[in-house]
Design an enzyme around this catalytic site. Sequence first.
Site, mmCIF file in Angstrom:
data_model
loop_
_atom_site.group_PDB
_atom_site.id
_atom_site.type_symbol
_atom_site.label_atom_id
_atom_site.label_comp_id
_atom_site.label_asym_id
_atom_site.label_seq_id
_atom_site.Cartn_x
_atom_site.Cartn_y
_atom_site.Cartn_z
ATOM 1 N N ASP A 83 42.315 32.829 41.173
ATOM 2 C CA ASP A 83 42.699 34.060 41.884
ATOM 3 C C ASP A 83 43.430 35.073 41.007
ATOM 4 O O ASP A 83 44.145 35.915 41.509
ATOM 5 C CB ASP A 83 43.532 33.728 43.129
ATOM 6 C CG ASP A 83 44.960 33.324 42.783
ATOM 7 O OD1 ASP A 83 45.156 32.731 41.709
ATOM 8 O OD2 ASP A 83 45.860 33.623 43.578
ATOM 9 N N GLU A 84 43.250 34.964 39.699
ATOM 10 C CA GLU A 84 43.897 35.916 38.795
ATOM 11 C C GLU A 84 42.934 36.331 37.697
ATOM 12 O O GLU A 84 42.188 35.504 37.180
ATOM 13 C CB GLU A 84 45.085 35.242 38.085
ATOM 14 C CG GLU A 84 46.347 35.129 38.890
ATOM 15 C CD GLU A 84 47.446 34.490 38.047
ATOM 16 O OE1 GLU A 84 47.817 35.065 37.012
ATOM 17 O OE2 GLU A 84 47.898 33.402 38.424
ATOM 18 N N ASP A 125 46.148 39.716 40.972
ATOM 19 C CA ASP A 125 46.556 38.407 41.476
ATOM 20 C C ASP A 125 46.406 38.438 42.996
ATOM 21 O O ASP A 125 47.075 39.228 43.668
ATOM 22 C CB ASP A 125 48.018 38.154 41.067
ATOM 23 C CG ASP A 125 48.538 36.810 41.539
ATOM 24 O OD1 ASP A 125 47.741 36.009 42.071
ATOM 25 O OD2 ASP A 125 49.751 36.565 41.389
HETATM 26 MG MG LIG Z 1 47.867 34.471 43.673
#
Ligand SMILES: [Mg+2]
Length: 418
Positions: free
Chosen positions: A111-112, A19
């Site tokens: 973003d993960e 993350d």
């Molecule tokens: Mg994040």
Amino acid sequence: MKNEPLTIRRWPRAILHVDADSFFASVEQTVNPELKGKPIVTGAERGIVTAASIEARALGISRGMSLSEVTARCPQCLLISSNFENYGLYSKAIFNILRRYTPDVEEYSIDEAFADLTGTRRMHHKSYIDIAHDIQNTIHTELDIPVSVGVSLSKSLAKLCSKFRKPRGMTCVPGYLIHELLARTPVGSIWGVGHNTEALLKKHSIKTALDFVRRPLYFAEELLGKVGVDLWQELRGDVRYGVDASAKQTYGSISRTRTFTPPSSSRDYVFAQLIRNLEYAMAKARRFGLATSRLTVYAKQQNFRSTAIELQLSQPSSSPLDVTALLREHFHHIFKEGHFYRATGVTLHQLTPQSGTQFSLFEDPMRSLKAESAAQAMDSITAQFGPGSVFLAERLHLGCHATSNKASPLPTLEKIAV
Ligand SMILES: [Mg+2]
């Protein structure tokens, strides 16, 4: 009972969750180093904070705040407009780094990602913890993006781990230590547990994730149905949610537009401007290890009329040579003799990882992004007319037929968020 492990198995499976920390803000600080170490927020164009840098968070700024609140609390905070093209490219670059370690990578959000590392220790001659450190360091060294990483036996556990320490956290929990993690996890923090479920669990005196999994399975089933069963097993380290490595269909795009003055009616000049944009866009794609299979190109007249065509390539490419001959052949669709033009633009769509990607291309994306000088692109304009294995799929006329001299918006093919 409370301190007894839930299992003595160490790593029946090893699932990693990565993350990125303050992702949009981190990308801005990487692309513009003068923003490093400063409190910045993104989302200036929308009026609310979409990401706050680590420095801004320390001053009490958080996602979702209005910009007026930000300036009131923290006048020195810099407000930045979002650049989704860059966010999409950095996102892809993170996913591609993960794929060097395992093909089983799920792009969970911009973003993960999840990655199934099970069985990769022998290949990498490393423990899962060392592989996870390697991934985190590689993302930091090559992309300069801070990420928090969690590794455990299931997706639900890995997600708890990556949240456990932030930013730049690293939390690895093997089977025999799961109970320690769950004891520190309030039920409301479990992935998939919303406010209603949290309230329901609390009614039954369940405060932590450990309280939940210490109850028998039939209790979870009676209370929450199938979701309860899945959660109960995932939190005990039995996989219910697989890592979905099927490619995502939502790809980013790369755009390059340039306005020139004075406007020109020279066919060669306008074509050269277009090629310049093409080379810039293709160079950016190559730096991120991506190839395009669909392009939109357009030319804009002095009176703000724009005409665009779309080109579909028979196979993904990141070489301008694959496109220039075809572009010249169809240039008359967007350029009419006797008219004056003031801008051209190129957008690359359907970006996919280049086969045989040269990872050295990632070495310094920050410098690369800044080194895109127009002069460099111009150097190669004459080296264009290679044989192209491309064909024109369809032609679009997205012209903004302005009837006055007022500026009309560009065609909506300029930017596509990922
Ligand atoms: Mg994040």
